[in-house]
Write a protein that holds these residues in place. Structure first.
Motif, PDB file in Angstrom:
ATOM      1  N   ASP A  47      41.205  48.399   7.271  1.00 43.11           N
ATOM      2  CA  ASP A  47      42.729  48.871   6.834  1.00 43.11           C
ATOM      3  C   ASP A  47      43.039  48.660   5.757  1.00 43.11           C
ATOM      4  OD1 ASP A  47      46.003  48.488   6.935  1.00 43.11           O
ATOM      5  OD2 ASP A  47      46.265  48.485   8.457  1.00 43.11           O
ATOM      6  N   THR A  50      45.969  44.966   4.682  1.00 42.06           N
ATOM      7  CA  THR A  50      45.559  43.653   5.534  1.00 42.06           C
ATOM      8  C   THR A  50      44.514  43.514   5.111  1.00 42.06           C
ATOM      9  OG1 THR A  50      44.843  44.295   7.357  1.00 42.06           O
ATOM     10  CG2 THR A  50      47.049  43.669   7.571  1.00 42.06           C
ATOM     11  N   LYS A  52      41.337  44.885   7.251  1.00 44.81           N
ATOM     12  CA  LYS A  52      40.963  43.540   7.865  1.00 44.81           C
ATOM     13  C   LYS A  52      39.796  45.376   9.122  1.00 44.81           C
ATOM     14  CE  LYS A  52      43.733  39.913   9.483  1.00 44.81           C
ATOM     15  NZ  LYS A  52      45.174  39.447  10.845  1.00 44.81           N
ATOM     16  N   ILE A  54      39.230  47.073  11.870  1.00 44.23           N
ATOM     17  CA  ILE A  54      39.553  47.668  12.970  1.00 44.23           C
ATOM     18  C   ILE A  54      38.120  48.079  13.748  1.00 44.23           C
ATOM     19  CG2 ILE A  54      41.024  48.762  14.332  1.00 44.23           C
ATOM     20  CD1 ILE A  54      42.558  49.063  11.785  1.00 44.23           C
ATOM     21  N   HIS A  60      44.817  52.956  17.739  1.00 46.49           N
ATOM     22  CA  HIS A  60      45.384  51.877  16.086  1.00 46.49           C
ATOM     23  C   HIS A  60      45.710  53.548  16.167  1.00 46.49           C
ATOM     24  CE1 HIS A  60      44.313  48.463  15.925  1.00 46.49           C
ATOM     25  NE2 HIS A  60      43.014  48.209  17.474  1.00 46.49           N
ATOM     26  N   GLU A  73      46.015  48.627  11.316  1.00 47.71           N
ATOM     27  CA  GLU A  73      46.422  47.909  12.114  1.00 47.71           C
ATOM     28  C   GLU A  73      47.395  48.328  13.435  1.00 47.71           C
ATOM     29  OE1 GLU A  73      44.577  43.161  12.078  1.00 47.71           O
ATOM     30  OE2 GLU A  73      45.727  43.781   9.850  1.00 47.71           O
ATOM     31  N   THR A  74      47.773  48.564  12.846  1.00 41.89           N
ATOM     32  CA  THR A  74      49.745  48.575  13.852  1.00 41.89           C
ATOM     33  C   THR A  74      50.570  49.512  12.660  1.00 41.89           C
ATOM     34  OG1 THR A  74      50.907  47.119  12.091  1.00 41.89           O
ATOM     35  CG2 THR A  74      49.962  45.978  14.092  1.00 41.89           C
TER      36      THR A  74
END
Length: 105
Positions: A47, A50, A52, A54, A60, A73-74
């Motif tokens: 992402d 962020t 991070k 996935i 997603h 992520e979102t």
């Protein structure tokens, strides 16, 4: 081991070091690729908002840009990415920015 010094051995013949390869075994190897090291399609599972990774991308949100797919992520981080202003070194462009201009920095 040779006991001759380089001046006693005579000049070095560079022609003897040329190696001629055998003919290519496969038809695809007979011409050089014009797309060397260029992937046809890229997938980014980190992402960009962020940072991070996935691991399971099935549920997603994503964004496709040409031959690149970016996963988020979102939906909020996807929207935040889309709302980023375009990053350009010259803020006073003589023409309006387009969707093809680079995002982020």
């Amino acid at each position: 081991m040779s006991t001759l010094t380089p001046s006693q051995a005579g000049p070095f013949e560079f022609a003897s070091t040329n190696w001629v390869a055998a003919s290519p075994p496969l038809a695809r190897d007979q011409t050089q690729s014009q797309r060397l090291h260029e992937p046809e399609y890229r997938v980014d599972t980190i992402d960009p908002m962020t940072g991070k990774d996935i691991e399971d991308i099935t549920n997603h949100p994503s964004l496709e840009d040409g031959n690149l797919t970016i996963y988020f992520e979102t939906e909020q981080t996807r929207k935040a990415y889309l709302d980023l202003p375009l990053d350009h070194p010259n803020r006073c462009l003589p023409f309006p920015a387009t969707n093809e201009d680079d995002r982020g920095g």
